[in-house]
Design an enzyme around this catalytic site. Structure first.
Site, PDB file in Angstrom:
ATOM      1  N   GLY A  34       8.719   5.769  -6.754  1.00  0.00           N
ATOM      2  CA  GLY A  34       9.281   4.521  -7.280  1.00  0.00           C
ATOM      3  C   GLY A  34      10.213   3.838  -6.305  1.00  0.00           C
ATOM      4  O   GLY A  34      10.205   4.139  -5.103  1.00  0.00           O
ATOM      5  N   HIS A  40       4.961   0.928   0.114  1.00  0.00           N
ATOM      6  CA  HIS A  40       4.152   1.438  -0.999  1.00  0.00           C
ATOM      7  C   HIS A  40       3.012   0.457  -1.315  1.00  0.00           C
ATOM      8  O   HIS A  40       1.875   0.865  -1.546  1.00  0.00           O
ATOM      9  CB  HIS A  40       5.007   1.596  -2.264  1.00  0.00           C
ATOM     10  CG  HIS A  40       6.148   2.562  -2.135  1.00  0.00           C
ATOM     11  ND1 HIS A  40       7.454   2.177  -2.163  1.00  0.00           N
ATOM     12  CD2 HIS A  40       6.161   3.916  -2.000  1.00  0.00           C
ATOM     13  CE1 HIS A  40       8.241   3.238  -2.051  1.00  0.00           C
ATOM     14  NE2 HIS A  40       7.484   4.308  -1.945  1.00  0.00           N
ATOM     15  N   GLN A  64      11.084  18.794  -4.986  1.00  0.00           N
ATOM     16  CA  GLN A  64      11.078  18.542  -3.532  1.00  0.00           C
ATOM     17  C   GLN A  64      12.462  18.192  -2.991  1.00  0.00           C
ATOM     18  O   GLN A  64      12.617  17.927  -1.809  1.00  0.00           O
ATOM     19  CB  GLN A  64      10.049  17.467  -3.166  1.00  0.00           C
ATOM     20  CG  GLN A  64      10.399  16.060  -3.614  1.00  0.00           C
ATOM     21  CD  GLN A  64       9.249  15.110  -3.353  1.00  0.00           C
ATOM     22  OE1 GLN A  64       8.214  15.183  -4.015  1.00  0.00           O
ATOM     23  NE2 GLN A  64       9.396  14.219  -2.383  1.00  0.00           N
ATOM     24  N   LYS A 152       4.465   6.902   7.636  1.00  0.00           N
ATOM     25  CA  LYS A 152       5.935   6.974   7.688  1.00  0.00           C
ATOM     26  C   LYS A 152       6.405   8.427   7.531  1.00  0.00           C
ATOM     27  O   LYS A 152       7.328   8.871   8.179  1.00  0.00           O
ATOM     28  CB  LYS A 152       6.498   6.082   6.578  1.00  0.00           C
ATOM     29  CG  LYS A 152       7.867   6.408   6.060  1.00  0.00           C
ATOM     30  CD  LYS A 152       8.938   5.941   7.010  1.00  0.00           C
ATOM     31  CE  LYS A 152      10.327   5.979   6.433  1.00  0.00           C
ATOM     32  NZ  LYS A 152      10.703   7.207   5.791  1.00  0.00           N
ATOM     33  N   ASP A 153       5.759   9.149   6.608  1.00  0.00           N
ATOM     34  CA  ASP A 153       6.069  10.571   6.392  1.00  0.00           C
ATOM     35  C   ASP A 153       4.922  11.381   6.996  1.00  0.00           C
ATOM     36  O   ASP A 153       4.112  11.979   6.278  1.00  0.00           O
ATOM     37  CB  ASP A 153       6.246  10.842   4.896  1.00  0.00           C
ATOM     38  CG  ASP A 153       7.375  10.012   4.328  1.00  0.00           C
ATOM     39  OD1 ASP A 153       8.537  10.281   4.641  1.00  0.00           O
ATOM     40  OD2 ASP A 153       7.097   9.039   3.594  1.00  0.00           O
ATOM     41  N   SER A 188      12.056   2.134   3.540  1.00  0.00           N
ATOM     42  CA  SER A 188      12.251   3.374   2.799  1.00  0.00           C
ATOM     43  C   SER A 188      13.115   3.069   1.585  1.00  0.00           C
ATOM     44  O   SER A 188      14.024   2.233   1.667  1.00  0.00           O
ATOM     45  CB  SER A 188      12.963   4.395   3.688  1.00  0.00           C
ATOM     46  OG  SER A 188      13.491   5.444   2.897  1.00  0.00           O
ATOM     47  N   SER A 189      12.830   3.755   0.489  1.00  0.00           N
ATOM     48  CA  SER A 189      13.662   3.561  -0.712  1.00  0.00           C
ATOM     49  C   SER A 189      15.110   3.919  -0.405  1.00  0.00           C
ATOM     50  O   SER A 189      16.035   3.369  -0.984  1.00  0.00           O
ATOM     51  CB  SER A 189      13.143   4.423  -1.861  1.00  0.00           C
ATOM     52  OG  SER A 189      11.766   4.192  -2.049  1.00  0.00           O
TER      53      SER A 189
HETATM   54  P1  AMP Z   1       7.938   7.904  -1.603  1.00  0.00           P
HETATM   55  O1  AMP Z   1       8.076   6.987  -2.768  1.00  0.00           O
HETATM   56  O2  AMP Z   1       9.035   7.790  -0.612  1.00  0.00           O
HETATM   57  O3  AMP Z   1       7.630   9.319  -2.002  1.00  0.00           O
HETATM   58  O4  AMP Z   1       6.647   7.407  -0.805  1.00  0.00           O
HETATM   59  C1  AMP Z   1       5.392   7.293  -1.439  1.00  0.00           C
HETATM   60  C2  AMP Z   1       4.342   7.047  -0.393  1.00  0.00           C
HETATM   61  O5  AMP Z   1       4.645   5.841   0.315  1.00  0.00           O
HETATM   62  C3  AMP Z   1       4.285   8.159   0.655  1.00  0.00           C
HETATM   63  O6  AMP Z   1       2.918   8.422   0.981  1.00  0.00           O
HETATM   64  C4  AMP Z   1       5.037   7.562   1.809  1.00  0.00           C
HETATM   65  O7  AMP Z   1       4.663   8.100   3.059  1.00  0.00           O
HETATM   66  C5  AMP Z   1       4.637   6.097   1.700  1.00  0.00           C
HETATM   67  N1  AMP Z   1       5.609   5.227   2.386  1.00  0.00           N
HETATM   68  C6  AMP Z   1       6.955   5.265   2.288  1.00  0.00           C
HETATM   69  N2  AMP Z   1       7.515   4.359   3.120  1.00  0.00           N
HETATM   70  C7  AMP Z   1       6.493   3.745   3.769  1.00  0.00           C
HETATM   71  C8  AMP Z   1       6.423   2.711   4.761  1.00  0.00           C
HETATM   72  N3  AMP Z   1       7.508   2.143   5.265  1.00  0.00           N
HETATM   73  N4  AMP Z   1       5.200   2.323   5.192  1.00  0.00           N
HETATM   74  C9  AMP Z   1       4.070   2.904   4.683  1.00  0.00           C
HETATM   75  N5  AMP Z   1       4.074   3.872   3.737  1.00  0.00           N
HETATM   76  C10 AMP Z   1       5.260   4.292   3.295  1.00  0.00           C
END
Ligand code: AMP
Length: 286
Positions: A34, A40, A64, A152-153, A188-189
């Protein structure tokens, strides 16, 4: 604007996915925690052409997070997420409560050995075990044909690709490019935690990665020298406390000393209390 269906129970999600499968619909899936941003949303765009039904999960996965990490203060904004997704032709947002996913008697964990214990895994023990466990559960609940993860990850994507192959999930695994702010900071969130002074300094990760890339493109083949070039840039911002700064193989995450193929430059660390992580793939011209 299309109203997105929000599903909160496993039974309802599984039943809908089974209906879709019976109808021969291909299901696309983007897992998230989220606080959605353009990164995302780019994954939604990546999956959309490959499926007829699309599910985004929003679940802040407690397993996690380490005991001293930011689980409680992690940004949550389901209403905002729903309105961002409404314009993107998403069919369902799966947003279960913690107790729906982890029952009281929960005792099963999924672990990808080796790759999960270096870099992010070494700094955040148990992190990838939590990620793998929840993603395996979400795969079983949503039963996607295609799923997308962010570069990104990068280590997370490599770990989850392994999991998908090892456990024989019949899922096409997509990895989307990192989406950045105009000054290079990876979206990034967690960027929301940065003060404005910290936000300005946070570009140092991308600048260091670009410095490493420039050295490789200029013909440098010694990994140590490239690491030094990145370190020089990082040390220009003493507020940034690196956890690691390295050159690795893009899939195995083994350290690269002599550069002779594609490599991944990786950096992670903290500015103040905010942990930032970024990477850059440098491909050799053939
Ligand atoms: P998260 O909500 O941080 O768990 O991220 C959910 C998905 O979005 C994961 O597969 C992340 O690698 C991807 N994600 C997060 N930030 C970015 C970004 N800046 N660019 C592309 N994908 C991202």
């Amino acid at each position: 604007m299309q109203k997105i269906q929000t599903i909160r129970t496993i039974a309802q999600m599984q039943s809908l996915s089974k209906d879709w499968k019976r109808e021969g619909k291909r299901i696309g899936f983007v897992p998230t925690m989220g606080a959605l941003h353009e990164g995302h949303l780019s994954l939604v765009e990546l999956v959309r052409p490959q499926c007829e039904r699309l599910v985004v999960s929003v679940f802040v996965n407690p397993t996690q997070f380490g005991p001293k990490e930011d689980l409680e203060r992690y940004p949550r904004n389901l209403e905002g997420d729903l309105s961002r997704l409404a314009e993107r032709k998403v069919d369902v947002v799966f947003a279960p409560e913690k107790g729906e996913i982890y029952k009281k008697e929960h005792a099963t964990y999924v672990e990808v050995e080796g790759l999960s214990s270096v870099y992010e895994g070494a700094i955040r023990p148990g992190h990838f075990r939590g990620v793998c466990t929840v993603v395996a559960m979400l795969f079983n609940i949503i039963m996607p044909d295609v799923a997308a993860f962010g570069q990104k990850d990068a280590q997370q994507a490599a770990v989850l690709r392994h999991l998908t192959q090892d456990l024989h999930f019949p899922i096409r695994f997509l990895v989307g490019l990192t989406i950045r702010e105009s000054d290079g900071l990876a979206m990034s969130s967690r960027n929301a935690y940065l003060t404005s002074a910290e936000r300005r300094k946070a570009t140092v990760l991308f600048r260091a990665l670009k410095a490493g890339e420039a050295r490789i493109q200029a013909g440098e083949r010694d990994g140590g020298n490239v690491r030094e070039a990145m370190k020089d840039v990082l040390s220009g911002v003493p507020e940034f406390k690196p956890d690691y700064n390295d050159i690795v193989h893009p899939e195995s995450f083994e350290k690269v000393n002599e550069i002779c193929g594609d490599v991944l430059l990786i950096i992670a660390g903290k500015i103040g209390s905010v942990r930032l992580i970024d990477n850059l793939l440098v491909q050799q011209k053939t």
